[in-house]
Design a protein around this motif. Structure first.
Motif, PDB file in Angstrom:
ATOM      1  N   GLY A 387       0.781  -1.184   0.157  1.00 16.70           N
ATOM      2  CA  GLY A 387      -0.056  -0.024   0.003  1.00 16.70           C
ATOM      3  C   GLY A 387       0.956   1.249  -0.067  1.00 16.70           C
ATOM      4  N   ILE A 388       1.625   1.388   0.978  1.00 13.95           N
ATOM      5  CA  ILE A 388       2.894   2.427   0.690  1.00 13.95           C
ATOM      6  C   ILE A 388       3.492   2.670  -0.580  1.00 13.95           C
ATOM      7  N   VAL A 389       4.089   1.606  -0.991  1.00 10.41           N
ATOM      8  CA  VAL A 389       4.662   1.613  -2.256  1.00 10.41           C
ATOM      9  C   VAL A 389       3.897   2.223  -3.304  1.00 10.41           C
ATOM     10  N   SER A 390       2.392   2.023  -3.428  1.00  9.33           N
ATOM     11  CA  SER A 390       1.665   2.524  -4.176  1.00  9.33           C
ATOM     12  C   SER A 390       1.511   3.942  -4.197  1.00  9.33           C
ATOM     13  N   LEU A 391       1.941   4.385  -3.133  1.00 12.11           N
ATOM     14  CA  LEU A 391       1.965   5.938  -3.084  1.00 12.11           C
ATOM     15  C   LEU A 391       3.144   6.652  -3.677  1.00 12.11           C
ATOM     16  N   PHE A 392       4.252   6.063  -3.929  1.00 10.78           N
ATOM     17  CA  PHE A 392       5.495   6.437  -4.576  1.00 10.78           C
ATOM     18  C   PHE A 392       5.388   6.468  -6.142  1.00 10.78           C
ATOM     19  N   ASP A 393       6.109   7.051  -6.783  1.00 10.20           N
ATOM     20  CA  ASP A 393       6.261   7.108  -8.307  1.00 10.20           C
ATOM     21  C   ASP A 393       7.663   6.145  -8.651  1.00 10.20           C
ATOM     22  N   PRO A 394       7.560   5.063  -9.429  1.00 12.99           N
ATOM     23  CA  PRO A 394       8.418   4.203  -9.548  1.00 12.99           C
ATOM     24  C   PRO A 394       9.854   4.831 -10.225  1.00 12.99           C
ATOM     25  N   ASP A 395       9.642   6.248 -10.747  1.00 12.51           N
ATOM     26  CA  ASP A 395      10.854   6.970 -11.440  1.00 12.51           C
ATOM     27  C   ASP A 395      11.238   7.922 -10.051  1.00 12.51           C
ATOM     28  N   ASP A 396      10.938   8.102  -8.941  1.00 12.92           N
ATOM     29  CA  ASP A 396      11.283   8.740  -7.950  1.00 12.92           C
ATOM     30  C   ASP A 396      12.708   8.054  -7.468  1.00 12.92           C
ATOM     31  N   ALA A 397      13.802   8.728  -8.189  1.00 13.42           N
ATOM     32  CA  ALA A 397      15.018   8.248  -7.948  1.00 13.42           C
ATOM     33  C   ALA A 397      15.664   8.556  -6.523  1.00 13.42           C
ATOM     34  N   GLU A 398      14.999   9.454  -5.814  1.00 14.47           N
ATOM     35  CA  GLU A 398      15.394   9.512  -4.616  1.00 14.47           C
ATOM     36  C   GLU A 398      15.022   8.593  -3.165  1.00 14.47           C
ATOM     37  N   TRP A 399      13.557   8.095  -3.603  1.00 13.25           N
ATOM     38  CA  TRP A 399      12.987   7.411  -2.734  1.00 13.25           C
ATOM     39  C   TRP A 399      12.817   5.813  -3.219  1.00 13.25           C
ATOM     40  N   TRP A 400      12.726   5.715  -4.362  1.00  8.28           N
ATOM     41  CA  TRP A 400      12.429   4.348  -4.851  1.00  8.28           C
ATOM     42  C   TRP A 400      13.291   3.338  -4.531  1.00  8.28           C
ATOM     43  N   PRO A 401      14.685   3.777  -4.305  1.00  9.26           N
ATOM     44  CA  PRO A 401      15.643   2.706  -3.967  1.00  9.26           C
ATOM     45  C   PRO A 401      15.321   2.286  -2.410  1.00  9.26           C
ATOM     46  N   SER A 402      14.894   3.179  -1.577  1.00 12.57           N
ATOM     47  CA  SER A 402      14.841   2.945  -0.145  1.00 12.57           C
ATOM     48  C   SER A 402      13.545   1.829   0.250  1.00 12.57           C
ATOM     49  N   LEU A 403      12.796   1.833  -1.007  1.00 14.27           N
ATOM     50  CA  LEU A 403      11.756   0.990  -0.613  1.00 14.27           C
ATOM     51  C   LEU A 403      11.877  -0.510  -1.328  1.00 14.27           C
ATOM     52  N   GLN A 404      13.266  -0.748  -1.727  1.00 16.89           N
ATOM     53  CA  GLN A 404      13.488  -2.162  -2.217  1.00 16.89           C
ATOM     54  C   GLN A 404      13.628  -3.288  -1.304  1.00 16.89           C
ATOM     55  N   TRP A 405      14.136  -2.874  -0.127  1.00 17.36           N
ATOM     56  CA  TRP A 405      14.251  -3.739   0.880  1.00 17.36           C
ATOM     57  C   TRP A 405      13.116  -4.227   1.700  1.00 17.36           C
ATOM     58  N   PRO A 406      12.306  -3.162   1.797  1.00 15.34           N
ATOM     59  CA  PRO A 406      10.751  -3.449   2.429  1.00 15.34           C
ATOM     60  C   PRO A 406      10.032  -4.444   1.421  1.00 15.34           C
ATOM     61  N   LEU A 407      10.168  -4.205   0.080  1.00 11.72           N
ATOM     62  CA  LEU A 407       9.675  -5.065  -0.976  1.00 11.72           C
ATOM     63  C   LEU A 407       9.769  -6.142  -0.983  1.00 11.72           C
ATOM     64  N   ARG A 408      11.383  -6.568  -0.755  1.00 16.53           N
ATOM     65  CA  ARG A 408      11.901  -7.841  -0.991  1.00 16.53           C
ATOM     66  C   ARG A 408      11.476  -8.610   0.273  1.00 16.53           C
ATOM     67  N   ILE A 409      11.341  -7.925   1.458  1.00 19.46           N
ATOM     68  CA  ILE A 409      10.976  -8.754   2.614  1.00 19.46           C
ATOM     69  C   ILE A 409       9.418  -9.157   2.606  1.00 19.46           C
ATOM     70  N   ALA A 410       8.614  -8.200   2.467  1.00 14.05           N
ATOM     71  CA  ALA A 410       7.315  -8.160   2.373  1.00 14.05           C
ATOM     72  C   ALA A 410       6.763  -9.370   1.340  1.00 14.05           C
ATOM     73  N   LEU A 411       7.435  -9.748   0.190  1.00 10.36           N
ATOM     74  CA  LEU A 411       6.970 -10.539  -0.721  1.00 10.36           C
ATOM     75  C   LEU A 411       7.906 -11.720  -0.526  1.00 10.36           C
ATOM     76  N   TYR A 412       8.582 -11.916   0.224  1.00 10.16           N
ATOM     77  CA  TYR A 412       9.305 -13.216   0.622  1.00 10.16           C
ATOM     78  C   TYR A 412       8.358 -14.368   0.984  1.00 10.16           C
ATOM     79  N   GLU A 413       8.368 -15.449   0.402  1.00  6.39           N
ATOM     80  CA  GLU A 413       7.607 -16.606   0.256  1.00  6.39           C
ATOM     81  C   GLU A 413       7.868 -17.722   1.199  1.00  6.39           C
TER      82      GLU A 413
END
Length: 498
Positions: A387-413
């Motif tokens: 949900g939080i990731v949906s609030l960001f623009d994937p082209d946001d060079a400043e904050w998109w990289p900071s969301l990669q670890w949360p995404l990797r953990i949240a989607l880990y199966e």
């Protein structure tokens, strides 16, 4: 005509023989008839007289003559009714309770919820503490039975929500979870407004904790916040109610610590939390240190006055420090402390949707992946991070990289997240806990909060108070309004569980 056989009238017989209209042999301490039938005799037990009411006799009361009365002056016994020959029971059968179908159903629902709470739900409220589990199972219900109605309703509300997580379509459970929590919030708020004292401090603390659990768990039933980006049309809604409810626990503890510090109920629950060991120096490299990059530039651009700038800087630094601490010991329930310990200023930054605050929140929710087996936290990491990731623009060079670890953990199966992906050594978790406990338990942190709260009470009214109970009551009002909205939503839509 032969003469009549002489006989002696019984005028001082036992009450049972008189009621049955048979001759009593007046043997003490128990007459022959009572001995024969194996029933109590009022010669032996005088109090039995009280159990024979006028309604149990065969007719109107009969005046008993004394031995000196003549037959002509004695009152004759009345003509026995047809039922007089039927032996009367010693005790009168109670009148049936006027239970309606609705009241019977409500009674059975409460029994069902209480049984489920004491056998199952209570075990899910303590992450890793057998002592706390016993308190939630045994001590807390007993305290609720002493007159703390809001605590009893809170127990039933959380139990109903737990059952709903298994059968989300059950309309009776939906109504029960809403009605009991509505009653809890109403009585809890009224009790807070009257003031916290020694007699209600424990019950108010426990109720505030249950409200926090309920606020977290109810998120899975919110249709608009289901976490599926494809099904949402109005965007992601931040779970700010979580912060308000957990901050409410902090406010209750700080304002009533003078009574709670010696409580055999509250202190073990607080001590079950790992000791808070934060590094606020900013001089050491930390796992989430990158979230503070360029923080000074943001503060200058967004905050005008120096006081506001200081509050913002401290809010960010403290939130990141809590993340770094919880990241090292996530299986202990440490991530839950984040909701209660962050400052009010950080919550305001979330409400303003500052990108840095949202990135910090995404990292926090990813920590809850380690607690995914707890029913009221199940699916939280994936749902909220997406949900939080949906609030960001994937082209946001400043904050998109900071969301990669949360995404990797949240989607880990997988069953367990490997240390190299998580970024911390699982084997060192126990050693870190032992090290932190040497600096003082969580109670020492509460002592500091209490001292801060006492100092704030003497400050001018224009100084912001991070532990203001009035703010907590305002949050309660918002929570009640939100629950009314939820009741309407549940009536329109079937609840969904991830």
């Amino acid at each position: 005509m032969p003469p009549r056989r002489s006989h002696k009238k019984s005028r001082a017989g036992c009450r049972r023989c008189k009621v049955r209209k048979i001759k009593c042999d007046e043997v003490h301490p128990r007459c022959g008839n009572c001995s024969k039938h194996g029933v109590p005799c009022d010669f032996e037990h005088p109090h039995i007289n009280d159990t024979f009411s006028p309604g149990e006799t065969s007719g109107p009361a009969t005046t008993i003559s004394s031995p000196c009365d003549s037959p002509s002056t004695s009152t004759l016994p009345p003509t026995p009714s047809p039922a007089a020959s039927t032996p009367l029971p010693l005790y009168r059968n109670p009148e049936p309770l006027p239970l309606t179908a609705s009241s019977k159903s409500s009674r059975m629902m409460e029994l069902k919820l209480l049984h489920h709470y004491t056998t199952i739900t209570c075990e899910t409220l303590a992450i890793s503490s057998p002592v706390s589990e016993k308190i939630w199972r045994d001590t807390v219900p007993n305290l609720a039975f002493t007159g703390a109605n809001f605590l009893a309703d809170a127990l039933l509300a959380v139990s109903a929500l737990h059952l709903r997580s298994h059968t989300p379509q059950d309309q009776d459970l939906i109504r029960a979870s809403h009605s009991y929590m509505a009653s809890t919030l109403s009585e809890y708020g009224a009790s807070l407004s009257k003031g916290i004292n020694e007699s209600n401090a424990e019950a108010l603390f426990l109720t505030s904790a249950l409200i926090a659990f309920q606020s977290t768990a109810s998120r899975i039933f919110t249709r608009d916040d289901s976490g599926d980006l494809k099904e949402r049309s109005d965007g992601y809604v931040l779970p700010l109610s979580w912060f308000h409810s957990f901050q409410g626990v902090k406010a209750v503890v700080a304002s009533s610590w003078q009574w709670l510090r010696n409580s055999g109920i509250v202190v073990p629950i607080i001590e079950s939390q790992p000791a808070l060991n934060l590094d606020l120096s900013g001089q050491n490299a930390t796992f989430f240190g990158h979230l503070l990059t360029s923080v000074e530039e943001e503060i200058v651009n967004y905050d005008d006055d120096p006081a506001s700038q200081l509050l913002t800087r401290q809010a960010y630094q403290h939130a990141v420090a809590v993340l770094d601490w919880a990241h090292k010991i996530p299986h202990t329930g440490a991530p839950l402390v984040f909701l209660a310990t962050v400052s009010r200023r950080f919550v305001e930054l979330l409400e303003a949707r500052r990108p840095r605050a949202l990135a910090i929140l995404a990292s926090y929710f990813s920590l809850l992946k380690c607690l995914d087996s707890v029913w009221w936290l199940r699916g939280v990491a994936r749902r909220e991070v997406m949900g939080i990731v949906s609030l960001f623009d994937p082209d946001d060079a400043e904050w998109w990289p900071s969301l990669q670890w949360p995404l990797r953990i949240a989607l880990y199966e997988g069953e367990a997240i490997p240390s190299d992906i998580w970024g911390a050594d699982w084997a060192a978790e126990k050693a870190l806990l032992d090290q932190a406990s040497q600096t003082g338990g969580f109670v020492s942190h509460i002592e500091l909060l209490s001292q801060m709260f006492s100092a704030m009470q003497n400050m001018p009214s224009n100084v912001p108070d991070a532990l203001d109970p009035v703010a907590h009551q305002n949050a309660l009002a918002r929570t009640r309004a939100f629950r009314q909205h939820m009741i309407l939503q549940d009536s329109l839509h079937a609840p969904q569980v991830d």
